[in-house]
Motif scaffolding. Structure first.
Motif, mmCIF file in Angstrom:
data_model
loop_
_atom_site.group_PDB
_atom_site.id
_atom_site.type_symbol
_atom_site.label_atom_id
_atom_site.label_comp_id
_atom_site.label_asym_id
_atom_site.label_seq_id
_atom_site.Cartn_x
_atom_site.Cartn_y
_atom_site.Cartn_z
ATOM 1 N N MET A 1 0.840 -1.174 0.000
ATOM 2 C CA MET A 1 0.000 0.000 0.000
ATOM 3 C C MET A 1 0.888 1.241 0.000
ATOM 4 N N ILE A 2 0.381 2.289 -0.593
ATOM 5 C CA ILE A 2 1.067 3.575 -0.536
ATOM 6 C C ILE A 2 0.153 4.564 0.185
ATOM 7 N N MET A 3 0.770 5.511 0.861
ATOM 8 C CA MET A 3 0.007 6.528 1.580
ATOM 9 C C MET A 3 -0.084 7.791 0.734
ATOM 10 N N VAL A 4 -1.294 8.338 0.640
ATOM 11 C CA VAL A 4 -1.520 9.595 -0.066
ATOM 12 C C VAL A 4 -2.396 10.489 0.811
ATOM 13 N N THR A 5 -2.493 11.760 0.437
ATOM 14 C CA THR A 5 -3.199 12.741 1.254
ATOM 15 C C THR A 5 -4.291 13.429 0.435
ATOM 16 N N ARG A 6 -5.501 13.415 0.972
ATOM 17 C CA ARG A 6 -6.600 14.144 0.324
ATOM 18 C C ARG A 6 -6.362 15.648 0.470
ATOM 19 N N LEU A 7 -7.085 16.430 -0.285
ATOM 20 C CA LEU A 7 -6.929 17.881 -0.210
ATOM 21 C C LEU A 7 -7.302 18.425 1.165
ATOM 22 N N ASN A 8 -8.166 17.705 1.911
ATOM 23 C CA ASN A 8 -8.550 18.166 3.247
ATOM 24 C C ASN A 8 -7.526 17.769 4.317
ATOM 25 N N GLY A 9 -6.439 17.108 3.911
ATOM 26 C CA GLY A 9 -5.367 16.748 4.830
ATOM 27 C C GLY A 9 -5.450 15.342 5.389
ATOM 28 N N SER A 10 -6.542 14.631 5.158
ATOM 29 C CA SER A 10 -6.640 13.259 5.672
ATOM 30 C C SER A 10 -5.793 12.329 4.809
ATOM 31 N N ARG A 11 -5.139 11.392 5.480
ATOM 32 C CA ARG A 11 -4.259 10.446 4.776
ATOM 33 C C ARG A 11 -4.957 9.106 4.654
ATOM 34 N N PHE A 12 -4.698 8.406 3.570
ATOM 35 C CA PHE A 12 -5.257 7.078 3.375
ATOM 36 C C PHE A 12 -4.314 6.249 2.514
ATOM 37 N N ALA A 13 -4.512 4.952 2.591
ATOM 38 C CA ALA A 13 -3.655 4.017 1.849
ATOM 39 C C ALA A 13 -4.377 3.541 0.591
ATOM 40 N N VAL A 14 -3.602 3.379 -0.459
ATOM 41 C CA VAL A 14 -4.127 2.914 -1.742
ATOM 42 C C VAL A 14 -3.295 1.721 -2.191
ATOM 43 N N ASN A 15 -3.967 0.723 -2.716
ATOM 44 C CA ASN A 15 -3.264 -0.409 -3.317
ATOM 45 C C ASN A 15 -2.800 0.042 -4.700
#
Length: 84
Positions: A1-15
């Motif tokens: 998984m890689i970590m990315v950041t939404r424009l609102n600052g929340s981080r989430f993982a994507v396969n």
């Protein structure tokens, strides 16, 4: 998984195996294979670098596992009658 950041600052993982395409116009958008899109703060190059690093970690881990695995059993040829 890689970590990315939404424009609102929340981080989430994507396969990264499920990312169909990336584009920047000007925000970076990840388009997944199921059509869902995510706009993230990371640049296009940063996301690509994360995907490359993820794949490198997977390959390195597979090699370590392969190296630490016990050797496969090999068939043993029975001795001829006169050598027993």
């Amino acid at each position: 998984m890689i970590m990315v950041t939404r424009l609102n600052g929340s981080r989430f993982a994507v396969n990264p195996d499920l990312v169909a395409r990336l584009h920047a116009s000007p925000d970076t958008t990840l388009v997944m294979v199921d059509g869902v899109s995510y706009v993230v703060t990371e640049t296009l190059d940063e996301v690509i670098d994360e995907i490359v690093a993820f794949r490198a970690r997977v390959i390195a881990m597979a090699r370590r596992i392969e190296e630490s695995a016990p050797a496969p059993l090999t068939a043993v040829r029975p001795l001829p009658e006169d050598e027993r």
